[in-house]
Motif scaffolding. Structure first.
Motif, PDB file in Angstrom:
ATOM      1  N   ASN A   1       0.856  -1.183   0.000  1.00 54.49           N
ATOM      2  CA  ASN A   1       0.000   0.000   0.000  1.00 54.49           C
ATOM      3  C   ASN A   1       0.899   1.242   0.000  1.00 54.49           C
ATOM      4  N   GLN A   2       1.165   1.754  -1.184  1.00 50.74           N
ATOM      5  CA  GLN A   2       2.118   2.854  -1.320  1.00 50.74           C
ATOM      6  C   GLN A   2       1.702   4.088  -0.522  1.00 50.74           C
ATOM      7  N   GLN A   3       0.406   4.343  -0.408  1.00 54.31           N
ATOM      8  CA  GLN A   3      -0.060   5.533   0.297  1.00 54.31           C
ATOM      9  C   GLN A   3       0.175   5.442   1.797  1.00 54.31           C
ATOM     10  N   LYS A   4       0.348   4.245   2.311  1.00 55.73           N
ATOM     11  CA  LYS A   4       0.630   4.047   3.728  1.00 55.73           C
ATOM     12  C   LYS A   4       2.128   4.078   4.043  1.00 55.73           C
ATOM     13  N   ILE A   5       2.952   3.684   3.076  1.00 60.52           N
ATOM     14  CA  ILE A   5       4.377   3.513   3.375  1.00 60.52           C
ATOM     15  C   ILE A   5       5.262   4.636   2.844  1.00 60.52           C
ATOM     16  N   VAL A   6       4.706   5.478   1.961  1.00 62.40           N
ATOM     17  CA  VAL A   6       5.487   6.595   1.425  1.00 62.40           C
ATOM     18  C   VAL A   6       5.236   7.835   2.272  1.00 62.40           C
ATOM     19  N   SER A   7       6.275   8.563   2.592  1.00 61.06           N
ATOM     20  CA  SER A   7       6.191   9.698   3.508  1.00 61.06           C
ATOM     21  C   SER A   7       5.454  10.885   2.888  1.00 61.06           C
ATOM     22  N   GLU A   8       4.946  11.743   3.759  1.00 56.44           N
ATOM     23  CA  GLU A   8       4.269  12.961   3.295  1.00 56.44           C
ATOM     24  C   GLU A   8       5.224  13.842   2.499  1.00 56.44           C
ATOM     25  N   GLU A   9       6.505  13.818   2.853  1.00 54.43           N
ATOM     26  CA  GLU A   9       7.498  14.626   2.150  1.00 54.43           C
ATOM     27  C   GLU A   9       7.597  14.207   0.682  1.00 54.43           C
ATOM     28  N   VAL A  10       7.624  12.905   0.440  1.00 55.38           N
ATOM     29  CA  VAL A  10       7.702  12.407  -0.929  1.00 55.38           C
ATOM     30  C   VAL A  10       6.429  12.744  -1.692  1.00 55.38           C
TER      31      VAL A  10
END
Length: 245
Positions: free
Chosen positions: A214-223
């Protein structure tokens, strides 16, 4: 963009090799960062070590360096994936794959979740992998092997431990990228050298499918904040479930 000949090869054989898709310097930079991450994570995340402790994965690369963030949306590679999966395809996972010295054969397989699907599988591609060669891929160091045309064997799967007469190892220079239909029977080969063979695996699926991570859960807000429209789409922001009641 793929040439007509490359599209025909991909359609018929289930894979195509894009030689020298990136420069050797670019490949070296990706390899150096990949091995730094692998060394950092090896002792902490034992579950990502496999092949008798001689293989290793590093997951969630989009969130671990802008090098990978840029690579996953590299147009010459992404356009080949979109040829198979459509222009709305999404990222399923992006990993480093290290095949260390002495690593055994990985075993022919079909990529998950296709391996869990009932047969006959659809005749069109549901997922696709991009294998980024960060080393020269040779017969000795574990170059990816496959059974050409096996993506069309919709009723069957490779038998564990069985060798097939039509197997082929895909060799090529550092900086090449191999595009694989997710239904193709493929595997890493044994590494008989004294040096790790390293690649990136950019795995994609059609927009209506559930990705491996789940990319939306594991990728940071900064990215996410600096993401291009293409990267946001790959992270699944264009294919979220409808919230209308």
């Amino acid at each position: 963009m793929l040439t007509d000949a490359e599209k025909a090869h991909l359609d018929e054989h289930g894979f195509v090799l894009l030689e020298n898709a990136i420069t050797r310097d670019h490949a070296d930079a990706l390899r150096q960062r990949s091995m730094e991450l692998a060394e950092q994570e090896r002792e902490v995340l034992k579950e990502h070590v496999y092949l008798d402790d001689k293989g290793q994965r590093v997951w969630n690369l989009v969130d671990k360096d802008e090098l990978f963030e840029n690579a996953i949306q590299y147009p010459p590679v992404l356009s080949a994936i979109e040829y198979l999966l459509g222009e709305d395809c999404t990222l399923s996972s992006f990993t480093v794959n290290v095949i260390g010295p002495g690593a055994p054969d990985g075993g022919l397989h079909i990529d998950h979740p296709l391996s869990a699907m009932p047969t006959p599988r659809p005749s069109f591609a549901l997922s696709a992998n991009s294998v980024w060669f960060l080393d020269d891929f040779t017969l000795e160091n574990g170059a990816t092997r496959c059974v050409p045309g096996s993506h069309r064997r919709l009723e069957s799967r490779p038998e564990p431990g069985v060798s097939y007469d039509d197997e082929l190892q895909i060799t090529g220079p550092k900086g090449s990228v191999m595009i694989i239909n997710g239904s193709l029977w493929h595997a890493s080969s044994a590494n008989h050298t004294d040096r790790a063979r390293v690649c990136l695996l950019g795995f994609f699926c059609r927009a209506f499918m559930k990705p491996q991570q789940n990319q939306q859960k594991i990728v940071s807000e900064e990215v996410v904040a600096r993401a291009t429209p293409t990267l946001k789409r790959l992270l699944g922001y264009d294919s979220m479930p409808n919230t209308n009641a």
